[in-house]
Design a protein around this motif. Structure first.
Motif, PDB file in Angstrom:
ATOM      1  N   GLU A 184      26.567  12.380 -30.451  1.00 47.87           N
ATOM      2  CA  GLU A 184      26.493  13.560 -31.011  1.00 47.87           C
ATOM      3  C   GLU A 184      26.604  13.643 -32.517  1.00 47.87           C
ATOM      4  O   GLU A 184      25.952  14.404 -33.146  1.00 47.87           O
ATOM      5  CB  GLU A 184      28.013  14.491 -30.423  1.00 47.87           C
ATOM      6  CG  GLU A 184      27.773  14.738 -28.744  1.00 47.87           C
ATOM      7  CD  GLU A 184      29.215  15.325 -28.307  1.00 47.87           C
ATOM      8  OE1 GLU A 184      28.828  16.092 -27.344  1.00 47.87           O
ATOM      9  OE2 GLU A 184      29.899  15.468 -29.058  1.00 47.87           O
ATOM     10  N   LYS A 185      27.385  12.849 -32.962  1.00 50.02           N
ATOM     11  CA  LYS A 185      27.768  12.676 -34.399  1.00 50.02           C
ATOM     12  C   LYS A 185      26.421  12.448 -35.072  1.00 50.02           C
ATOM     13  O   LYS A 185      26.184  13.300 -36.216  1.00 50.02           O
ATOM     14  CB  LYS A 185      28.852  11.901 -34.555  1.00 50.02           C
ATOM     15  CG  LYS A 185      29.172  11.788 -36.286  1.00 50.02           C
ATOM     16  CD  LYS A 185      30.520  10.781 -36.580  1.00 50.02           C
ATOM     17  CE  LYS A 185      30.667  10.831 -38.015  1.00 50.02           C
ATOM     18  NZ  LYS A 185      31.944  10.097 -38.354  1.00 50.02           N
ATOM     19  N   GLU A 188      23.844  15.099 -34.913  1.00 50.13           N
ATOM     20  CA  GLU A 188      24.020  16.289 -35.719  1.00 50.13           C
ATOM     21  C   GLU A 188      23.610  15.904 -37.276  1.00 50.13           C
ATOM     22  O   GLU A 188      23.054  16.971 -38.020  1.00 50.13           O
ATOM     23  CB  GLU A 188      25.531  16.513 -35.566  1.00 50.13           C
ATOM     24  CG  GLU A 188      26.077  17.316 -34.284  1.00 50.13           C
ATOM     25  CD  GLU A 188      27.300  17.460 -34.155  1.00 50.13           C
ATOM     26  OE1 GLU A 188      28.025  16.742 -34.968  1.00 50.13           O
ATOM     27  OE2 GLU A 188      27.642  18.051 -33.041  1.00 50.13           O
ATOM     28  N   GLU A 189      23.920  14.758 -37.664  1.00 47.96           N
ATOM     29  CA  GLU A 189      23.747  14.519 -38.939  1.00 47.96           C
ATOM     30  C   GLU A 189      22.112  14.371 -39.292  1.00 47.96           C
ATOM     31  O   GLU A 189      21.524  14.750 -40.270  1.00 47.96           O
ATOM     32  CB  GLU A 189      24.228  12.955 -39.127  1.00 47.96           C
ATOM     33  CG  GLU A 189      25.839  13.053 -39.351  1.00 47.96           C
ATOM     34  CD  GLU A 189      26.469  11.593 -39.402  1.00 47.96           C
ATOM     35  OE1 GLU A 189      27.674  11.421 -39.778  1.00 47.96           O
ATOM     36  OE2 GLU A 189      25.645  10.622 -39.345  1.00 47.96           O
ATOM     37  N   LYS A 351      29.462  20.511 -28.036  1.00 53.45           N
ATOM     38  CA  LYS A 351      29.967  19.285 -27.666  1.00 53.45           C
ATOM     39  C   LYS A 351      30.510  19.232 -26.362  1.00 53.45           C
ATOM     40  O   LYS A 351      31.155  20.362 -26.149  1.00 53.45           O
ATOM     41  CB  LYS A 351      31.139  19.098 -28.982  1.00 53.45           C
ATOM     42  CG  LYS A 351      30.498  18.879 -30.390  1.00 53.45           C
ATOM     43  CD  LYS A 351      31.891  18.391 -31.258  1.00 53.45           C
ATOM     44  CE  LYS A 351      31.436  18.052 -32.789  1.00 53.45           C
ATOM     45  NZ  LYS A 351      30.570  17.143 -32.913  1.00 53.45           N
ATOM     46  N   LYS A 479      20.795  20.408 -29.378  1.00 50.38           N
ATOM     47  CA  LYS A 479      21.242  20.366 -30.871  1.00 50.38           C
ATOM     48  C   LYS A 479      20.089  20.963 -31.676  1.00 50.38           C
ATOM     49  O   LYS A 479      20.334  21.652 -32.604  1.00 50.38           O
ATOM     50  CB  LYS A 479      21.909  19.296 -31.429  1.00 50.38           C
ATOM     51  CG  LYS A 479      23.424  19.015 -30.726  1.00 50.38           C
ATOM     52  CD  LYS A 479      23.748  17.984 -31.305  1.00 50.38           C
ATOM     53  CE  LYS A 479      25.758  17.689 -30.704  1.00 50.38           C
ATOM     54  NZ  LYS A 479      26.316  19.016 -30.886  1.00 50.38           N
ATOM     55  N   LYS A 483      19.828  24.501 -33.515  1.00 52.56           N
ATOM     56  CA  LYS A 483      19.536  24.562 -35.146  1.00 52.56           C
ATOM     57  C   LYS A 483      18.252  25.380 -35.493  1.00 52.56           C
ATOM     58  O   LYS A 483      18.226  26.300 -36.464  1.00 52.56           O
ATOM     59  CB  LYS A 483      19.673  23.408 -35.378  1.00 52.56           C
ATOM     60  CG  LYS A 483      19.602  23.301 -37.110  1.00 52.56           C
ATOM     61  CD  LYS A 483      21.065  23.691 -37.715  1.00 52.56           C
ATOM     62  CE  LYS A 483      21.241  23.475 -39.204  1.00 52.56           C
ATOM     63  NZ  LYS A 483      22.273  24.107 -39.636  1.00 52.56           N
TER      64      LYS A 483
END
Length: 517
Positions: A184-185, A188-189, A351, A479, A483
């Motif tokens: 996930e992290k 997202e980045e 999340k 994600k 966005k």
């Protein structure tokens, strides 16, 4: 993963007229380079050497034709040469056309040797029932040397079963739960970076992200720039036609350096006590693995295993991610369904744990991408005994492949196979109210017969990492849709690299537009 590096001497190639023609054809297609007499000679030697190391002997090559009832095949001048080139250039279309003209089981020359292609759920199920006699890998010699016989793809029997058992703790549900926060992290980045630029070189950027991500998951560390380059060098060398090429030698050196680096990281974590941290879960599981003789994996085996896990995951997952973005680009109703499902299922900020990421409709999108835009065909194995499949005789020594692309377009299994319908993978009880005309196909693919669906290979050698690839691509897709409200391809549809993994070329750009509140 038992340490044993095979060595194979490659006989001096014979420069025949057919080899010369093949070299010129591959050069004209941009698949090899020969712009002057000297490079042309080099190219013909490379092609001749590949033919000598990957093709069967004359007696074996003719055995398919000599069989009492061989699978159907096409005839014509230089048929073997033309088919090999055609498969490299556009394997998807070739398999489709041959299936239409010859049926779901046929013979064609693939990678310069006669190969029996098997498709359709009933025929693949029969293939699986006789898999014991079709298990020896027929991957080209240089590729086998670079992978070594420690690789799961090249193993058979008890050794193969033991290696699968050793890998499973790195890919089972408990491991996936540990991986989710990191996935996930990093996703997202990556998406934040795309949003800041407003565009992305889709496959190139996904490939870079996946390389870094899987290194973090399987090695517990961030790769250096040098190590990233080494993985690229190793992957490129896997397509070498001979063991004499500079690219092959660079790839071999790259693999050895990566193995040493991964081993040293493991030893450092073991020494300072950090090996018990969640980030080292995969490394820790490998260090606890046992060889057939009961001995624990050596330090080198851990380094080799981590290297191969990273390499085996990153390009295939980048290919799947690229497919999901391309498939949903012109389907706003699919994007809306993804977002609605995720909003109602996930915690704030998109999340969740593995169970929350189940998301039936989003799973359907991923699987429709794998079905309609498969990243590859099947694996290639050699028959060790005479077998019969679909009523056709397949003699010993013949290359055989079960190809998923044939069954993926079988209307008797997937109703209206040309339609992109994520609903077909969703149980009716999980369907939300929808006006989408594809909703009539709901649950059509939730109970498939054996042999109907195998996106990562089938049988004993099917890829154990498909669930992780699906999970990673699904997190990225959700994600991404959260966005971006829309995206487009300013320069038109992508050109693809088609062998061995179908993925857009690095030049393919996508322009994104963020959602407004």
């Amino acid at each position: 993963f038992v340490h044993s590096t095979p060595s194979k001497q490659v006989a001096a190639p014979r420069l025949t007229m057919r080899t010369m023609l093949l070299a010129v054809a591959l050069s004209s297609l941009g698949l090899v380079s020969c712009f002057s007499p000297a490079p042309l000679l080099t190219t013909t030697r490379r092609v001749a050497s590949l033919r000598s190391t990957s093709a069967p002997s004359t007696s074996r090559a003719g055995s398919i034709v000599m069989a009492l009832n061989p699978p159907p095949r096409k005839k014509g001048f230089l048929r073997g040469l033309k088919e090999s080139i055609r498969f490299i250039v556009d394997g998807d279309n070739m398999v489709k056309k041959y299936t239409e003209e010859l049926g779901p089981v046929f013979t064609a020359n693939i990678f310069f040797r006669p190969t029996v292609v098997i498709g359709g759920s009933k025929n693949v199920a029969e293939f699986l029932s006789k898999e014991q006699g079709i298990s020896t890998s027929t991957l080209p010699g240089p590729l086998q040397v670079l992978m070594t016989d420690n690789n799961l793809l090249l193993q058979e029997g008890e050794r193969h079963s033991n290696s699968k058992k050793n890998l499973s703790p790195m890919l089972e549900m408990e491991a996936l739960k540990t991986y989710v926060p990191t996935i996930e992290k990093r996703v997202e980045e990556h998406i934040a970076s795309v949003a800041a630029k407003g565009e992305t070189a889709l496959a190139k950027d996904f490939t870079n992200m996946c390389l870094a991500l899987f290194a973090e998951l399987f090695a517990g560390a961030v790769l250096t720039d040098e190590e990233k380059d080494l993985f690229v060098t190793y992957n490129a060398g896997l397509f070498s036609l001979t063991t004499f090429e500079p690219g092959f030698k660079k790839a071999l050196a790259a693999r050895k350096t990566l193995e040493t680096n991964m081993m040293n990281r493991y030893l450092a974590a073991k020494a300072d006590g950090s090996l018990q941290e969640d980030r080292y879960l995969a490394v820790r599981k490998l260090s606890e693995a046992k060889n057939l003789d009961g001995t624990t994996y050596s330090d080198w085996q851990v380094g080799y295993g981590v290297t191969q896990m990273i390499w085996g995951a990153y390009i295939e997952t980048a290919s799947l991610m690229s497919s999901t973005v391309i498939a949903t680009m012109t389907r706003p109703e699919v994007r809306d369904r993804i977002l609605t499902e995720a909003t109602s299922s996930l915690d704030a900020g998109m999340k969740g744990g593995v169970s929350q990421w189940a998301l039936p409709y989003s799973v359907g999108v991923i699987r429709e991408c794998l079905r309609t835009m498969p990243p590859a065909g099947g694996g290639y194995r050699e028959s060790s005994s005479d077998v019969q499949i679909a009523g056709y005789d397949i003699p010993v020594g013949v290359c055989v492949t079960a190809d998923p692309r044939i069954g993926n377009q079988d209307a008797s299994v997937f109703a209206e196979p040309a339609e992109f319908a994520p609903e077909r993978w969703v149980q009716e009880s999980d369907m939300q109210a929808s006006k989408c005309p594809m909703s009539r196909l709901a649950a059509g693919a939730t109970q498939l017969p054996m042999g109907a669906w195998f996106p990562g290979g089938t049988g004993k050698h099917k890829c154990p990492g498909v669930p992780l690839a699906e999970l990673t691509a699904k997190i990225m897709l959700v994600k991404w849709v959260e966005k971006f409200g829309s995206w487009e391809e300013p320069s038109g549809p992508p050109d693809y690299i088609k062998v061995p993994i179908k993925i857009p070329k690095v030049s393919f750009m996508v322009k994104t537009t963020q959602r407004t509140a």
